[in-house]
Design a protein around this motif. Structure first.
Motif, PDB file in Angstrom:
ATOM      1  N   ILE A   8       0.873  -1.168   0.000  1.00  0.00           N
ATOM      2  CA  ILE A   8       0.000   0.000   0.000  1.00  0.00           C
ATOM      3  C   ILE A   8       0.913   1.222   0.000  1.00  0.00           C
ATOM      4  CG2 ILE A   8      -1.798   1.279   1.212  1.00  0.00           C
ATOM      5  CD1 ILE A   8      -2.527  -1.368   2.638  1.00  0.00           C
ATOM      6  N   VAL A   9       0.725   2.117  -0.972  1.00  0.00           N
ATOM      7  CA  VAL A   9       1.569   3.312  -1.086  1.00  0.00           C
ATOM      8  C   VAL A   9       0.690   4.549  -1.050  1.00  0.00           C
ATOM      9  CG1 VAL A   9       3.323   4.534  -2.422  1.00  0.00           C
ATOM     10  CG2 VAL A   9       3.184   2.015  -2.544  1.00  0.00           C
ATOM     11  N   THR A  10       0.861   5.393  -0.037  1.00  0.00           N
ATOM     12  CA  THR A  10       0.146   6.672   0.002  1.00  0.00           C
ATOM     13  C   THR A  10       1.024   7.752  -0.627  1.00  0.00           C
ATOM     14  OG1 THR A  10       1.001   7.472   2.130  1.00  0.00           O
ATOM     15  CG2 THR A  10      -0.894   5.953   2.185  1.00  0.00           C
ATOM     16  N   VAL A  53       3.370  -1.220   4.055  1.00  0.00           N
ATOM     17  CA  VAL A  53       2.758   0.088   3.851  1.00  0.00           C
ATOM     18  C   VAL A  53       3.869   1.120   3.689  1.00  0.00           C
ATOM     19  CG1 VAL A  53       1.293   1.884   4.841  1.00  0.00           C
ATOM     20  CG2 VAL A  53       0.731  -0.539   5.208  1.00  0.00           C
ATOM     21  N   PHE A  54       3.794   1.895   2.606  1.00  0.00           N
ATOM     22  CA  PHE A  54       4.760   2.967   2.351  1.00  0.00           C
ATOM     23  C   PHE A  54       4.010   4.296   2.465  1.00  0.00           C
ATOM     24  CE2 PHE A  54       6.052  -0.848   0.189  1.00  0.00           C
ATOM     25  CZ  PHE A  54       7.431  -0.914   0.355  1.00  0.00           C
ATOM     26  N   PHE A  55       4.289   5.039   3.514  1.00  0.00           N
ATOM     27  CA  PHE A  55       3.565   6.296   3.724  1.00  0.00           C
ATOM     28  C   PHE A  55       4.444   7.441   3.221  1.00  0.00           C
ATOM     29  CE2 PHE A  55       1.751   9.943   5.814  1.00  0.00           C
ATOM     30  CZ  PHE A  55       0.389   9.672   5.837  1.00  0.00           C
ATOM     31  N   GLU A  66      -4.179  -6.353  10.308  1.00  0.00           N
ATOM     32  CA  GLU A  66      -3.869  -7.752  10.642  1.00  0.00           C
ATOM     33  C   GLU A  66      -2.819  -8.344   9.706  1.00  0.00           C
ATOM     34  OE1 GLU A  66      -7.510  -9.917  10.737  1.00  0.00           O
ATOM     35  OE2 GLU A  66      -8.450  -8.614  12.234  1.00  0.00           O
ATOM     36  N   ARG A  67      -2.813  -7.908   8.437  1.00  0.00           N
ATOM     37  CA  ARG A  67      -1.858  -8.452   7.467  1.00  0.00           C
ATOM     38  C   ARG A  67      -0.554  -7.661   7.399  1.00  0.00           C
ATOM     39  NH1 ARG A  67      -4.466  -9.615   1.698  1.00  0.00           N
ATOM     40  NH2 ARG A  67      -2.226  -9.863   1.290  1.00  0.00           N
ATOM     41  N   VAL A  68      -0.571  -6.447   7.939  1.00  0.00           N
ATOM     42  CA  VAL A  68       0.604  -5.570   7.812  1.00  0.00           C
ATOM     43  C   VAL A  68       1.784  -6.138   8.597  1.00  0.00           C
ATOM     44  CG1 VAL A  68       1.553  -3.298   8.387  1.00  0.00           C
ATOM     45  CG2 VAL A  68      -0.748  -3.487   7.388  1.00  0.00           C
ATOM     46  N   LEU A 111       7.887   4.821   6.658  1.00  0.00           N
ATOM     47  CA  LEU A 111       7.520   6.241   6.676  1.00  0.00           C
ATOM     48  C   LEU A 111       8.609   7.043   5.973  1.00  0.00           C
ATOM     49  CD1 LEU A 111       5.836   8.702   7.683  1.00  0.00           C
ATOM     50  CD2 LEU A 111       7.195   8.587   9.799  1.00  0.00           C
ATOM     51  N   VAL A 112       8.212   7.826   4.982  1.00  0.00           N
ATOM     52  CA  VAL A 112       9.146   8.688   4.249  1.00  0.00           C
ATOM     53  C   VAL A 112       9.137  10.073   4.880  1.00  0.00           C
ATOM     54  CG1 VAL A 112       9.666   9.744   2.016  1.00  0.00           C
ATOM     55  CG2 VAL A 112       8.765   7.400   2.114  1.00  0.00           C
TER      56      VAL A 112
END
Length: 384
Positions: A5-7, A72-74, A108-110, A115-116
């Protein structure tokens, strides 16, 4: 195989993370790209969703009910007018998004959240830091320093991951060289447009360095957005990188040179960040601990508003059929700040190297690559 997941997926850093992961479909079969706008054409293994991170967690949860990913890439970021506003807004965006992960059950899957952030971590916007910069440098907290939203975001992330038993990693890029479609908030665009318009006005053979005379022979550490994306892909899966923060720069240190009229001088913080460590470093009373400045031989904001400069851009844009909005939207103030600092920025990559990172990018090659992207998008004219 992991999914992501990339925000901030259409920003300069987030966009490249999406493209880097998507190039390795067998390893990353599904990438969820989240952004406020939908202005990119991504490969088939990318699912692009429109999301406003400033909206309520409940509203986002409904839109992201089916979004799942192990990593997750924020990379989302909003620039506001004050440091307190940056603290509030960017902290709230991260908090809300993390809350969404819990509301939808995606948490649950993360496995890890990346964090950038950036080199504001070291107070480079306030004055001279301690060089070289290492990740264990003290945070600039207390009433004598303005709020630093990167500290807020990292504390939010640390607390959340501790509460949910998840891993985190933070990246610190600096002076990013990159491209994002329709996004002119980068130093590469402004730098290229400055050179082009000066040439159009007949001054291309003696291009004046617009920044600080001191920084003309000084040093900076840049980050190629593509290199940063490769680093993010590596660090997400590197077991030893769990719960660590890393500098991410190209690996070379470049002087800001291109012909050396001082138009403006502005003071930064009364005491530069290096002053915090002055005693332990034996620098008390040294020149570097005095108030830092931004010196511009050409005030780029004022330059960009001159009638003759605007007329030259109009001629150039009409003749070459360029995107006219690029000039007005270019971040002249940011470029002026980067080139106008009267102190060096030397950022160490030693920690990442010790953890196994071997990536490197020549900075001049980075600029050339981005200029080619800007040509292809109609911001710069094609090479003759």
């Amino acid at each position: 195989m992991p999914s992501a997941i990339v925000t901030g997926a259409t920003g300069i850093l987030g966009r490249e993370i999406v493209f880097e992961l998507s190039k390795h479909a067998p390893q990353w079969p599904t990438i969820h790209a989240l952004s406020r706008s939908k202005k990119e054409d991504y490969p088939s293994n990318v699912i692009h969703s429109h999301i406003d991170l400033t909206s309520s967690a409940d509203g986002m949860a409904a839109d992201l009910a089916k979004v799942r990913g192990e990593y997750v890439f924020f990379a989302a970021y909003l620039q506001k007018d004050s440091e307190q506003e940056n603290w509030d807004v960017n902290g709230a965006m991260l908090s809300n998004f993390l809350e969404v992960l819990t509301k939808t059950g995606a948490i649950e899957r993360v496995k890890r959240i990346i964090l950038v952030t950036g080199a504001k971590q070291y107070g480079v916007h306030l004055g001279a830091p301690k060089n070289p910069m290492h990740e264990d440098a003290p945070w600039l907290t207390g009433s004598q320093w303005p709020p630093n939203f990167y500290y807020n975001q990292q504390n939010i992330l640390h607390d959340f991951c501790s509460q949910h038993g998840k891993e985190w990693t933070v990246t610190y890029p600096n002076d990013v060289i990159g491209f994002a479609r329709g996004n002119f908030m980068n130093l590469s665009t402004a730098l290229a447009l400055y050179a082009l318009v000066e040439k159009e006005m007949g001054r291309g053979d003696e291009l004046v360095f617009p920044g600080s005379p001191a920084f003309y022979t000084g040093f900076d550490s840049f980050t190629c957005s593509k290199l940063h994306a490769r680093f993010c892909a590596w660090v997400a899966l590197e077991p030893r990188a769990a719960n660590e923060a890393f500098n991410v720069v190209n690996g070379d240190v470049n002087p800001e040179q291109f012909a050396p009229a001082e138009a403006s001088v502005s003071d930064l913080a009364e005491k530069p960040p290096v002053e915090v460590q002055a005693d332990e470093l034996g620098l008390r009373g040294h020149e570097v601990t005095r108030q830092s400045k931004v010196e511009q031989q050409v005030d780029l904001v004022n330059w960009s508003q001159r009638d003759d400069v605007k007329a030259a851009w109009e001629r150039l844009a009409d003749r070459e059929k360029l995107d006219k909005s690029a000039f007005e939207k270019a971040t002249w103030g940011f470029l002026g700040f980067v080139l106008g600092r009267n102190f060096d920025l030397v950022i160490s990559m030693s920690k990442a190297r010790k953890y196994g990172w071997t990536g490197y990018q020549d900075t001049w090659d980075s600029f050339e690559s981005v200029f080619e992207d800007l040509e292809a998008s109609g911001v710069l004219p094609k090479k003759s």
